[in-house]
Motif scaffolding. Structure first.
Motif, PDB file in Angstrom:
ATOM      1  N   ASN A  41      31.500  69.802  58.442  1.00  0.00           N
ATOM      2  CA  ASN A  41      30.438  68.822  58.263  1.00  0.00           C
ATOM      3  C   ASN A  41      30.903  67.590  57.467  1.00  0.00           C
ATOM      4  O   ASN A  41      30.550  66.464  57.810  1.00  0.00           O
ATOM      5  CB  ASN A  41      29.233  69.469  57.574  1.00  0.00           C
ATOM      6  N   GLN A  45      30.891  63.744  58.678  1.00  0.00           N
ATOM      7  CA  GLN A  45      30.250  62.673  57.907  1.00  0.00           C
ATOM      8  C   GLN A  45      31.201  61.498  57.696  1.00  0.00           C
ATOM      9  O   GLN A  45      30.822  60.344  57.867  1.00  0.00           O
ATOM     10  CB  GLN A  45      29.809  63.199  56.529  1.00  0.00           C
ATOM     11  N   SER A  70      23.263  68.159  64.010  1.00  0.00           N
ATOM     12  CA  SER A  70      24.165  67.567  63.012  1.00  0.00           C
ATOM     13  C   SER A  70      24.441  66.080  63.240  1.00  0.00           C
ATOM     14  O   SER A  70      24.356  65.289  62.295  1.00  0.00           O
ATOM     15  CB  SER A  70      25.504  68.320  62.993  1.00  0.00           C
ATOM     16  N   ILE A  74      23.340  63.498  60.304  1.00  0.00           N
ATOM     17  CA  ILE A  74      24.323  62.719  59.532  1.00  0.00           C
ATOM     18  C   ILE A  74      23.990  61.233  59.624  1.00  0.00           C
ATOM     19  O   ILE A  74      24.013  60.503  58.633  1.00  0.00           O
ATOM     20  CB  ILE A  74      25.759  62.998  60.033  1.00  0.00           C
ATOM     21  N   GLU A  77      20.968  60.366  57.509  1.00  0.00           N
ATOM     22  CA  GLU A  77      21.332  60.257  56.085  1.00  0.00           C
ATOM     23  C   GLU A  77      21.970  58.901  55.786  1.00  0.00           C
ATOM     24  O   GLU A  77      21.696  58.286  54.752  1.00  0.00           O
ATOM     25  CB  GLU A  77      22.308  61.378  55.699  1.00  0.00           C
TER      26      GLU A  77
END
Lengths: 139, 139
Positions: A41, A45, A70, A74, A77
């Protein structure tokens, strides 16, 4: 011409690019991100942060496969941290074709995104139902 | 368990299968058709006719990428000739995930198709807009 990032699980993003290019020819403004099983992860990112870089909503559109997955999480975010770009989920071929055929100097990102959303949803069609009704009407 | 055929341009169908299997594990009931540049239309018709065979709406669901594209058109012709199956266009990952997670013995094809259409359209989301509004509300 907008910058486009297709960000999906697996290699779906790369195949969306290859497939849409059968319709519209090679496109230099599309980059792809694939969330594979092997990718951690934090590596994902880092990769997406670098791909997105310093852009804004008028220049960059990111298309993801699945809200809550995911790649979309990401990117969401990054938006919350202050990065600026358009971010959509639920990518299908009508959405990508709409983006590539309507992206011209005159169109705003807001209008373009609106058209992508509309054409994407309108492109989800129960063809079987349409045809069965036609066959009944013609009887 | 329904039989599923994913029929798209290029190799998108194969990648949809590989990608959804990251979520739900290997699936033996999914077959893929790819309309590549090299494939002639009559070869494609023959291939899809053989893949579809003698089925019915309760057993077979065919998912295509684009209304009006070759894979969807060939399947639509087969429906008009009397073959029986469910046929949808505009495939995205939410549609495929809905099909694979809701396909159980109890559900009718009609109910399942309705859910696939709804989840597919509802999965097309302007995440950027959602997040920008949240950021404003939290200010």
């Amino acid at each position: 011409m907008k910058d486009i990032i297709i960000a999906t699980h697996g290699h779906l993003s790369y195949e969306f690019k290859d497939t849409v290019e059968l319709f519209v020819g090679k496109k230099d403004n599309i980059r792809c991100f694939g969330m594979t099983k092997e990718k951690a992860n934090n590596a994902a990112q880092k990769e997406l942060t670098e791909m997105i870089g310093d852009s804004d909503e008028e220049q960059l559109i990111v298309l993801t496969d699945l809200m809550g997955g995911s790649p979309a999480n990401i990117c969401a975010e990054l938006l919350m941290e202050g990065h600026r770009f358009e971010l959509l989920s639920g990518l299908n071929l009508p959405m990508l074709l709409t983006l590539l055929t309507q992206d011209s100097n005159g169109i705003s990102a807001k209008e373009l995104v609106g058209n992508i959303l509309t054409e994407g949803a309108d492109g989800i069609i129960d063809i079987g139902d349409v045809i069965r009704k036609e066959l009944i009407d013609n009887d």
